[in-house]
Structure formats: structure tokens, C-alpha cells
Design an enzyme around this catalytic site. Structure first.
Site, PDB file in Angstrom:
ATOM      1  CB  SER A   1      -0.939   0.022   1.212  1.00 10.68           C
ATOM      2  OG  SER A   1      -1.970  -0.911   1.026  1.00 10.68           O
TER       3      SER A   1
ATOM      4  CE  LYS B   1      -3.674   0.635  -1.258  1.00 12.38           C
ATOM      5  NZ  LYS B   1      -4.389   0.127  -0.083  1.00 12.38           N
TER       6      LYS B   1
ATOM      7  CE1 TYR C   1      -4.717  -1.181  -4.666  1.00 12.82           C
ATOM      8  CE2 TYR C   1      -5.249  -3.534  -4.743  1.00 12.82           C
ATOM      9  CZ  TYR C   1      -4.986  -2.386  -4.015  1.00 12.82           C
ATOM     10  OH  TYR C   1      -4.981  -2.438  -2.643  1.00 12.82           O
TER      11      TYR C   1
ATOM     12  CE1 TYR D   1      -4.980   1.517   4.225  1.00 13.51           C
ATOM     13  CE2 TYR D   1      -3.371   0.480   5.669  1.00 13.51           C
ATOM     14  CZ  TYR D   1      -3.767   0.879   4.422  1.00 13.51           C
ATOM     15  OH  TYR D   1      -2.950   0.651   3.367  1.00 13.51           O
TER      16      TYR D   1
ATOM     17  CB  VAL E   1      -0.118  -6.051   4.070  1.00 15.96           C
ATOM     18  CG1 VAL E   1      -1.375  -5.566   4.732  1.00 15.96           C
ATOM     19  CG2 VAL E   1      -0.277  -6.214   2.585  1.00 15.96           C
TER      20      VAL E   1
HETATM   21  O1  DON Z   1      -4.906  -4.888  -1.824  1.00 15.58           O
HETATM   22  C1  DON Z   1      -4.319  -5.324  -0.841  1.00 15.58           C
HETATM   23  O2  DON Z   1      -4.924  -5.872   0.076  1.00 15.58           O
HETATM   24  C2  DON Z   1      -2.823  -5.174  -0.796  1.00 15.58           C
HETATM   25  N1  DON Z   1      -2.286  -5.185  -2.116  1.00 15.58           N
HETATM   26  C3  DON Z   1      -2.419  -3.895  -0.141  1.00 15.58           C
HETATM   27  C4  DON Z   1      -2.993  -3.700   1.246  1.00 15.58           C
HETATM   28  C5  DON Z   1      -2.067  -3.038   2.181  1.00 15.58           C
HETATM   29  O3  DON Z   1      -0.875  -2.941   1.963  1.00 15.58           O
HETATM   30  C6  DON Z   1      -2.635  -2.564   3.478  1.00 15.58           C
HETATM   31  N2  DON Z   1      -1.591  -2.018   4.323  1.00 15.58           N
HETATM   32  N3  DON Z   1      -1.239  -2.048   5.411  1.00 15.58           N
END
Ligand code: DON
Length: 306
Positions: free
Chosen positions: A61, A64, A188, A240, A258
Site C-alpha cells: 500500500s 498508493k 492495482y 487506516y 502489508v
Molecule cells: O490490496 C491489498 O490488500 C494489498 N495489495 C495492499 C494492502 C495493504 O498494503 C494494506 N496495508 N497495510
């Protein structure tokens, strides 16, 4: 600074409870949670590293921040008709607000918001072209042409991507996606699967330290106002439903992924990247946050004081 980072590295690696690696993306589930890296990049071009600061990891993320920056460059304020800029107070992959708010995600950093931003920057182009553009931008801001995408992680995300597919289809039903859902999701998943080291990530954040200019390369990336606004979004939404806790403990704009990475910005001072794959219950790096907390205690960096 080197002594501070060495100390932090020692403390963090001795910490017994590392958190849990993300298991919903199988390729991330097999990462060794014992690893830790930290890099601090200063505007004058100096970089300080400790631990596994050169080890590549999945930025997830954190990408982003880069896609939002590209979207603002392409669409300007028009992006805000597609995505809001309020904290969600909900998990990163939540769908609940989307129905109440007619398919317009709360902010560009939750998954739904980032999927809408990805759609916006595609502008009818093929996923390959958009990914090429994202990668070129990340290489430019990090001043490093070796940065690439981990195709195995992208495929792994796709395999278990039902949740993101739900978010995307739900937004499409409200007319908030313009490109075919499968193509937006593919784009994405791939930008989330960019691999970078702490050092590369810290360098990539430098433009947010100095009002839009990467002083170490001399290039202006965005206007001062835009850099400040991106920092404000990172502060309010970058973690978040853990954003309040991160602001309280660290006091800097930050964006987590993540994969266990966090990019944090101390405006006027430094760009900081940390990596520890184990996550807390919200999905933010457990020891990465702790490392940043130690760093701000030792340096006095905070946007809430001087
Ligand atoms: O879409 C997802 O769930 C992952 N590619 C990215 C989510 C993420 O990194 C949340 N962060 N802490």
C-alpha cells in the site's frame, strides 16, 4: 544518526513479539518475520542505514502514495470527485462505507480508494502502459532505475483477490470505474507488488520532505502545496483505522503496507523507511511503528512541535 539507527536496530531485533506476517497474500506469508531494516535519507543526499536496509520487500500500500501523486499530476483536483480525503476509521479492505457513500471511497489510501485512483490514471490506456508509467515515476523519484515489480507477488494477490474484486465491482456498479474491472485490478495488484529496499523507499520520499523538491537530485516533483497536501493525507489516512494511534505515537505523516514497510516523512528533516514484516492486528508493521517511535524520541522530530 548512525549510532541512533544502530541502537534502534539492536532494540528491535531483540524484541520477541514480531507480529504476524500477512497471510491473505500467500507469497507474503512465507517472508521471514525476523528481518528488520531502517533508512534515513536527508535532503542533502546523505543516507543512513541499519539492519537489512538493502533487502527488497513488497511495498504494497505504500505504492498508493505514488499513484495518488501521479493522479494529482494528471487530473488535478478532479480526482476528488472520484475519491474523498477523510479518514475512514475502518479497515483497509472494508466495503461498508461504499454502499452508504454511493461508491465513492473515503480516501486514496484504503484499497477501494486506491483502486479508483488506479482507474483514474489509466485513462483508457492498457495496464502495461500504466504500469510502465508508475514504475518510471517511482524510479525517477528514487533516482534508481533498478526498481521493478515482483510478478510472483502480483499473481499471488490476484489468486486471493476476491475482496478487492468485490470493492472494484461495487464501485463499477456506481459508475466510479471507467476501465474494465479486470484491467484495473491487474494494474492495482502489480503496483502493490513493486519491490523496494528501505534505502530506495527513503530516497523516493525525499520530495515530500522539501516541499515537492527532491533536493538530492535537484528535481521538483510536485508543487509545495501538493507535497503538503499529500503529507496531510498520509497523516490522517496512511495507517487506516490505526492512523490516530500512529499520529499519537510517531507524530509524522506515514504510509504503511502489508509487506511490513512504512514510509514516514519528517518535513524539512528527513525521509524515513522502515521494514519489519510482522503486522499488528490492523495490518500495519508492528515493530516498524515501534522503530519509528524510538527514532522520533531520539531525534525530537514531530510535526506537532519543533
Ligand atoms: O490490496 C491489498 O490488500 C494489498 N495489495 C495492499 C494492502 C495493504 O498494503 C494494506 N496495508 N497495510
Amino acid at each position: 544518526m548512525q549510532d541512533i539507527l544502530n541502537d534502534i536496530c539492536k532494540t528491535i531485533t531483540a524484541e520477541p513479539n514480531k507480529g504476524k506476517v500477512a497471510s491473505y497474500i500467500p507469497e507474503l506469508a512465507c517472508i521471514d518475520p525476523e528481518q528488520f531494516g531502517i533508512s534515513v535519507a536527508l535532503p542533502d543526499g546523505q543516507v543512513f542505514n541499519a539492519g537489512s536496509a538493502h533487502q527488497l520487500f513488497s511495498i504494497q500500500s505504500i505504492s498508493k502514495v505514488f499513484t495518488l501523486t501521479i493522479a494529482l499530476g494528471k487530473l488535478g483536483d478532479a480526482i476528488w470527485s472520484r475519491v474523498g480525503r477523510e479518514p475512514s476509521g475502518d479497515p483497509f479492505n472494508s466495503i461498508v462505507q461504499l454502499e452508504h457513500e454511493s461508491g465513492k471511497p473515503r480516501n486514496p489510501f484504503i484499497n477501494a480508494g486506491a483502486i479508483a485512483v488506479t482507474d483514474a490514471i489509466m485513462m483508457g490506456h492498457k495496464p502495461r502502459e500504466t504500469l510502465g508509467e508508475i514504475l518510471q515515476f517511482v524510479r525517477f523519484i528514487a533516482d534508481d532505475n533498478s526498481i521493478g515489480i515482483d510478478e510472483k507477488v502480483a499473481q499471488s494477490e490476484k489468486l486471493t483477490g476476491d475482496r478487492n474484486a468485490s470493492l472494484a465491482h461495487f464501485m463499477a456498479a456506481f459508475g466510479n470505474l471507467k476501465n474494465p474491472v479486470e484491467q484495473v485490478l491487474g494494474t492495482y495488484f502489480h503496483h502493490c507488488s513493486i519491490s523496494m529496499s528501505c534505502e530506495q523507499l527513503a530516497q523516493a520520499g525525499l520530495f515530500l520532505v522539501s516541499d515537492g523538491i527532491n533536493e538530492s537530485t535537484g528535481f521538483r516533483v510536485v508543487s509545495a502545496q501538493r507535497a503538503r497536501r499529500i503529507n496531510s493525507l498520509m497523516m490522517m489516512c496512511g495507517h487506516y483505522d490505526g492512523s490516530g494511534e500512529f499520529a499519537y505515537r510517531v507524530g509524522l505523516p506515514g504510509k504503511s503496507g502489508v509487506g511490513g514497510g512504512i514510509l514516514a516523512i519528517a518535513p524539512g528533516k528527513a525521509s524515513i523507511a522502515v521494514w519489519s514484516p510482522g503486522l499488528d492486528s490492523i495490518g500495519n508493521s508492528k515493530l516498524g511503528t515501534q522503530a519509528l517511535e524510538l527514532l522520533v524520541q531520539k531525534t525530537g522530530w514531530s510535526i506537532f512541535g519543533h
